[in-house]
Design a protein around this motif. Structure first.
Motif, mmCIF file in Angstrom:
data_model
loop_
_atom_site.group_PDB
_atom_site.id
_atom_site.type_symbol
_atom_site.label_atom_id
_atom_site.label_comp_id
_atom_site.label_asym_id
_atom_site.label_seq_id
_atom_site.Cartn_x
_atom_site.Cartn_y
_atom_site.Cartn_z
ATOM 1 N N ALA A 1 0.851 -1.190 0.000
ATOM 2 C CA ALA A 1 0.000 0.000 0.000
ATOM 3 C C ALA A 1 0.885 1.237 0.000
ATOM 4 N N PHE A 2 0.259 2.395 -0.220
ATOM 5 C CA PHE A 2 0.975 3.674 -0.226
ATOM 6 C C PHE A 2 2.239 3.628 -1.085
ATOM 7 N N LEU A 3 3.406 3.948 -0.530
ATOM 8 C CA LEU A 3 4.615 4.130 -1.328
ATOM 9 C C LEU A 3 5.215 2.832 -1.857
ATOM 10 N N TYR A 4 4.662 1.707 -1.476
ATOM 11 C CA TYR A 4 5.125 0.435 -2.053
ATOM 12 C C TYR A 4 5.041 0.479 -3.570
ATOM 13 N N PHE A 5 3.954 1.062 -4.094
ATOM 14 C CA PHE A 5 3.748 1.059 -5.539
ATOM 15 C C PHE A 5 4.734 1.973 -6.265
ATOM 16 N N LYS A 6 5.330 2.902 -5.562
ATOM 17 C CA LYS A 6 6.328 3.791 -6.151
ATOM 18 C C LYS A 6 7.738 3.233 -6.011
ATOM 19 N N TYR A 7 8.024 2.574 -4.896
ATOM 20 C CA TYR A 7 9.397 2.172 -4.581
ATOM 21 C C TYR A 7 9.590 0.665 -4.442
ATOM 22 N N GLN A 8 8.675 -0.121 -4.965
ATOM 23 C CA GLN A 8 8.732 -1.569 -4.729
ATOM 24 C C GLN A 8 10.023 -2.199 -5.230
ATOM 25 N N TYR A 9 10.542 -1.781 -6.395
ATOM 26 C CA TYR A 9 11.762 -2.388 -6.942
ATOM 27 C C TYR A 9 12.987 -1.968 -6.127
ATOM 28 N N LEU A 10 13.000 -0.745 -5.665
ATOM 29 C CA LEU A 10 14.080 -0.264 -4.810
ATOM 30 C C LEU A 10 14.099 -1.037 -3.498
ATOM 31 N N TRP A 11 12.967 -1.121 -2.854
ATOM 32 C CA TRP A 11 12.899 -1.770 -1.537
ATOM 33 C C TRP A 11 13.211 -3.260 -1.624
ATOM 34 N N GLN A 12 12.535 -3.958 -2.506
ATOM 35 C CA GLN A 12 12.685 -5.410 -2.539
ATOM 36 C C GLN A 12 14.093 -5.823 -2.945
ATOM 37 N N ASN A 13 14.668 -5.125 -3.908
ATOM 38 C CA ASN A 13 16.028 -5.486 -4.336
ATOM 39 C C ASN A 13 17.073 -5.085 -3.308
ATOM 40 N N PHE A 14 16.858 -3.994 -2.603
ATOM 41 C CA PHE A 14 17.785 -3.578 -1.544
ATOM 42 C C PHE A 14 17.870 -4.647 -0.461
ATOM 43 N N PHE A 15 16.726 -5.082 0.009
ATOM 44 C CA PHE A 15 16.731 -6.080 1.086
ATOM 45 C C PHE A 15 17.206 -7.449 0.587
ATOM 46 N N ALA A 16 16.900 -7.778 -0.651
ATOM 47 C CA ALA A 16 17.383 -9.043 -1.210
ATOM 48 C C ALA A 16 18.906 -9.046 -1.278
ATOM 49 N N GLU A 17 19.500 -7.915 -1.665
ATOM 50 C CA GLU A 17 20.961 -7.810 -1.742
ATOM 51 C C GLU A 17 21.600 -7.904 -0.360
ATOM 52 N N LEU A 18 20.852 -7.560 0.676
ATOM 53 C CA LEU A 18 21.357 -7.670 2.050
ATOM 54 C C LEU A 18 21.036 -9.026 2.665
ATOM 55 N N ASN A 19 20.560 -9.954 1.816
ATOM 56 C CA ASN A 19 20.242 -11.315 2.255
ATOM 57 C C ASN A 19 19.119 -11.336 3.288
ATOM 58 N N CYS A 20 18.183 -10.396 3.137
ATOM 59 C CA CYS A 20 16.985 -10.386 3.990
ATOM 60 C C CYS A 20 15.818 -10.984 3.207
ATOM 61 N N GLN A 21 14.892 -11.561 3.928
ATOM 62 C CA GLN A 21 13.697 -12.114 3.298
ATOM 63 C C GLN A 21 12.565 -11.089 3.389
ATOM 64 N N VAL A 22 11.962 -10.770 2.246
ATOM 65 C CA VAL A 22 10.862 -9.807 2.212
ATOM 66 C C VAL A 22 9.527 -10.540 2.260
ATOM 67 N N ILE A 23 8.657 -10.058 3.142
ATOM 68 C CA ILE A 23 7.296 -10.595 3.239
ATOM 69 C C ILE A 23 6.336 -9.476 2.854
ATOM 70 N N LEU A 24 5.589 -9.682 1.775
ATOM 71 C CA LEU A 24 4.604 -8.696 1.335
ATOM 72 C C LEU A 24 3.223 -9.049 1.864
ATOM 73 N N SER A 25 2.473 -8.048 2.243
ATOM 74 C CA SER A 25 1.069 -8.299 2.531
ATOM 75 C C SER A 25 0.355 -8.587 1.211
ATOM 76 N N PRO A 26 -0.785 -9.276 1.242
ATOM 77 C CA PRO A 26 -1.483 -9.598 -0.009
ATOM 78 C C PRO A 26 -2.162 -8.361 -0.592
ATOM 79 N N GLU A 27 -2.744 -8.507 -1.770
ATOM 80 C CA GLU A 27 -3.515 -7.403 -2.327
ATOM 81 C C GLU A 27 -4.693 -7.099 -1.405
#
Length: 313
Positions: free
Chosen positions: A12-38
């Motif tokens: 929700a909110f800024l996820y739709f603007k920054y989703q690629y930045l956020w998800q790839n940043f945490f993936a590169e830090l070897n973190c697991q991302v959990i998204l809420s559903p639609e």
């Protein structure tokens, strides 16, 4: 011992603007991302129950996604966005969001970064601090940010180029959607509108996809005193696409302050193109929206027919 830190991200909110930045940043830090559903009925109900009545529907939806993620991740990402420089501010909701969430869900561990360029708080500094909080090596954090930022920019350029190509092809009616991405692509807000337009053989053109630097500059043709960055990026798309679109639909959620002012400004100042203003609230039914959309499309089609007859005459 758990191998990976888990980061919850509300869809929700800024996820739709920054989703690629956020998800790839945490993936590169070897973190697991959990998204809420639609967004679904339960998320909407939980969001309404967790919010004050005066909150806009978009903010209530966000709180519902927060409620879903409780207990499912080590941290939940809630950034604090204030502004990107002089006369480049955002809705105060994005400034207050961290505090609202913190005081509503007291048991949740929040992860945040600040963007407030007026006080030298940049996105870069925020991500570096966030990586440090996660216990990551500064060099690793730097590489993760730069890679994620590049992916985000490339995706934005790709989407903008695809839309530029789409809008210049075909003879179907094209309607420009002026709406924040967190409304346009949310399952409970913009999705039913977009799908119904497509069922009528309309090609939706998204203001949020256009080149943001260009649209922000062109927003001055409508108002040179507007300071809400996200709204400037949207309304500038009107002049960016003016020769290719047949109509404009504004989508906002009740009672959004910036949208109510900016959309009304556009409705008064923009001439020569049919416009409709759709305001969605938690009680809005799809049938009413569909009736308004059908009427609007009929107006556009009759206008085009009249234009063709005038040309023939």
């Amino acid at each position: 011992m758990k191998d990976k830190i888990t980061i919850g991200i509300p869809r929700a909110f800024l996820y739709f603007k920054y989703q690629y930045l956020w998800q790839n940043f945490f993936a590169e830090l070897n973190c697991q991302v959990i998204l809420s559903p639609e967004t679904n009925k339960k998320i909407l109900k939980d969001g309404i129950d967790s919010s004050i009545d005066e909150s806009c529907l978009s903010a209530k939806i966000y709180m519902g996604h927060l409620a879903y993620l409780r207990g499912k991740a080590d941290y939940i990402l809630v950034p604090r966005i204030v502004g990107f420089g002089k006369n480049e501010e955002v809705c105060t909701k994005f400034n207050a969001l961290y505090d609202i969430v913190k005081n509503t869900f007291k048991e949740v561990n929040l992860l945040s970064y600040n963007v407030d360029m007026a006080h030298q708080e940049s996105e870069f500094k925020g991500f570096m601090k966030m990586g440090k909080e996660l216990g990551k090596n500064p060099l690793q954090v730097l590489r993760a940010y730069l890679k994620a930022k590049a992916i985000q920019k490339n995706k934005e350029h790709q989407l903008a180029a695809e839309q530029e190509s789409l809008i210049r092809t075909g003879d179907k009616l094209k309607i420009l959607i002026i709406s924040h991405d967190y409304n346009t692509y949310d399952k409970a807000v913009g999705y039913p509108i977009i799908k119904y337009l497509e069922s009528l053989d309309i090609v939706p053109i998204y203001a949020d996809v256009a080149d943001k630097k260009k649209t922000s500059e062109k927003s001055r043709l409508i108002s040179d005193t507007l300071y809400w960055t996200f709204n400037k990026e949207l309304i500038g798309a009107i002049h960016h696409y003016q020769k290719e679109i047949d109509g404009i639909i504004f989508i906002s959620t009740f009672p959004c302050g910036p949208d109510s002012l900016v959309n009304e400004l556009c409705l008064r100042k923009i001439k020569g193109v049919p416009m409709a203003n759709l305001i969605v609230d938690e009680l809005q039914g799809e049938a009413g929206l569909q009736t308004r959309i059908e009427s609007f499309v009929d107006i556009i089609m009759e206008r085009k027919k009249a234009g063709r007859k005038a040309q023939i005459g």
